[in-house]
Design an enzyme around this catalytic site. Structure first.
Site, mmCIF file in Angstrom:
data_model
loop_
_atom_site.group_PDB
_atom_site.id
_atom_site.type_symbol
_atom_site.label_atom_id
_atom_site.label_comp_id
_atom_site.label_asym_id
_atom_site.label_seq_id
_atom_site.Cartn_x
_atom_site.Cartn_y
_atom_site.Cartn_z
ATOM 1 C CG ASP A 35 -2.065 0.974 1.122
ATOM 2 O OD1 ASP A 35 -3.214 0.524 1.136
ATOM 3 O OD2 ASP A 35 -1.808 2.201 1.031
ATOM 4 C CB ILE A 36 0.921 4.148 -2.315
ATOM 5 C CG1 ILE A 36 2.037 4.995 -2.872
ATOM 6 C CG2 ILE A 36 -0.339 4.952 -2.131
ATOM 7 C CD1 ILE A 36 1.762 5.514 -4.287
ATOM 8 C CG ASN A 79 -12.745 -0.835 3.727
ATOM 9 O OD1 ASN A 79 -13.092 -1.382 4.762
ATOM 10 N ND2 ASN A 79 -11.660 -0.073 3.661
ATOM 11 C CD GLN A 127 -14.920 -0.345 -2.651
ATOM 12 O OE1 GLN A 127 -16.110 -0.518 -2.405
ATOM 13 N NE2 GLN A 127 -14.282 -0.987 -3.610
ATOM 14 C CG HIS A 161 -8.734 -3.012 -2.396
ATOM 15 N ND1 HIS A 161 -9.651 -2.244 -3.077
ATOM 16 C CD2 HIS A 161 -8.510 -2.373 -1.227
ATOM 17 C CE1 HIS A 161 -9.970 -1.195 -2.360
ATOM 18 N NE2 HIS A 161 -9.305 -1.245 -1.212
ATOM 19 C CG HIS A 202 -6.928 -2.870 3.175
ATOM 20 N ND1 HIS A 202 -6.190 -1.733 2.952
ATOM 21 C CD2 HIS A 202 -8.155 -2.626 2.645
ATOM 22 C CE1 HIS A 202 -6.950 -0.833 2.326
ATOM 23 N NE2 HIS A 202 -8.152 -1.351 2.133
HETATM 24 P P1 AMP Z 1 -9.901 1.368 0.444
HETATM 25 O O1 AMP Z 1 -10.095 2.575 1.319
HETATM 26 O O2 AMP Z 1 -10.279 0.082 1.115
HETATM 27 O O3 AMP Z 1 -10.565 1.551 -0.905
HETATM 28 O O4 AMP Z 1 -8.346 1.251 0.234
HETATM 29 C C1 AMP Z 1 -7.643 1.832 -0.818
HETATM 30 C C2 AMP Z 1 -6.188 1.700 -0.472
HETATM 31 O O5 AMP Z 1 -5.446 1.829 -1.658
HETATM 32 C C3 AMP Z 1 -5.660 2.765 0.509
HETATM 33 O O6 AMP Z 1 -5.081 2.108 1.632
HETATM 34 C C4 AMP Z 1 -4.635 3.530 -0.325
HETATM 35 O O7 AMP Z 1 -3.535 3.942 0.440
HETATM 36 C C5 AMP Z 1 -4.243 2.506 -1.377
HETATM 37 N N1 AMP Z 1 -3.770 3.045 -2.645
HETATM 38 C C6 AMP Z 1 -4.383 3.985 -3.411
HETATM 39 N N2 AMP Z 1 -3.667 4.197 -4.523
HETATM 40 C C7 AMP Z 1 -2.594 3.368 -4.475
HETATM 41 C C8 AMP Z 1 -1.486 3.131 -5.343
HETATM 42 N N3 AMP Z 1 -1.320 3.788 -6.473
HETATM 43 N N4 AMP Z 1 -0.576 2.193 -4.962
HETATM 44 C C9 AMP Z 1 -0.724 1.517 -3.794
HETATM 45 N N5 AMP Z 1 -1.749 1.715 -2.948
HETATM 46 C C10 AMP Z 1 -2.673 2.614 -3.272
#
Ligand code: AMP
Ligand code: ZN
Length: 135
Positions: free
Chosen positions: A29-30, A85, A92, A98, A100
């Protein structure tokens, strides 16, 4: 479709990948909740758990177990949260299914608690019945 996780999962956008097979890419995760926070991304688009096939759902959660074990081993964390989520109301932000995998330490700053909803045993039984009849 302009979906960032489709692009990442299929290698069109670079990512820190820790695992890949025909169906999934697992990335770091970024913006991690803790160091070692991984995301399991299916390579085919499904917005959420309602849309993804049962076969891929099963594979995704089996993979979550494998990744959780690797995260635990490599971070020596005290616990691991598996979080998934669905919908804005549930937190989400990226509308491509996805999972986590988040390592947890005893005194970390990750907030994953929820309060208790005020209700009664009749309401719990009634909604339980409704859910049962919706399966
Ligand atoms: P959610 O809130 O469950 O939709 O989680 C989305 C997740 O994606 C968050 O934890 C973000 O930090 C992560 N995220 C968004 N863009 C990227 C990206 N380009 N590379 C890696 N993680 C990402
Ligand atoms: Zn997508």
């Amino acid at each position: 479709m302009d979906c960032i996780f489709c692009k990442i999962a299929n290698g069109d956008i670079p990512s820190t990948t820790v695992y890949e097979d025909d169906d999934f890419r697992v990335i770091m995760d970024i913006n991690p909740a803790n160091l070692g926070h991984c995301l399991i991304l299916p390579k085919t688009h499904a917005a959420n758990i309602y849309d993804i096939s049962e076969e891929l759902t099963g594979k995704a959660f089996t993979l979550a177990k494998k990744i959780a074990k690797a995260v635990q081993k490599s971070t020596d964390c005290d616990g691991v949260n598996i979080l998934q989520n669905n919908g804005e109301a549930a937190g989400q932000t990226v509308f491509h299914f996805h999972i986590h995998v988040i390592p947890r330490l005893k005194d970390d700053d990750v907030k994953m608690s929820f309060g208790s909803f005020k209700t009664d045993s009749e309401s719990i039984a009634a909604i339980g019945e409704k859910i049962k009849n919706s399966l």
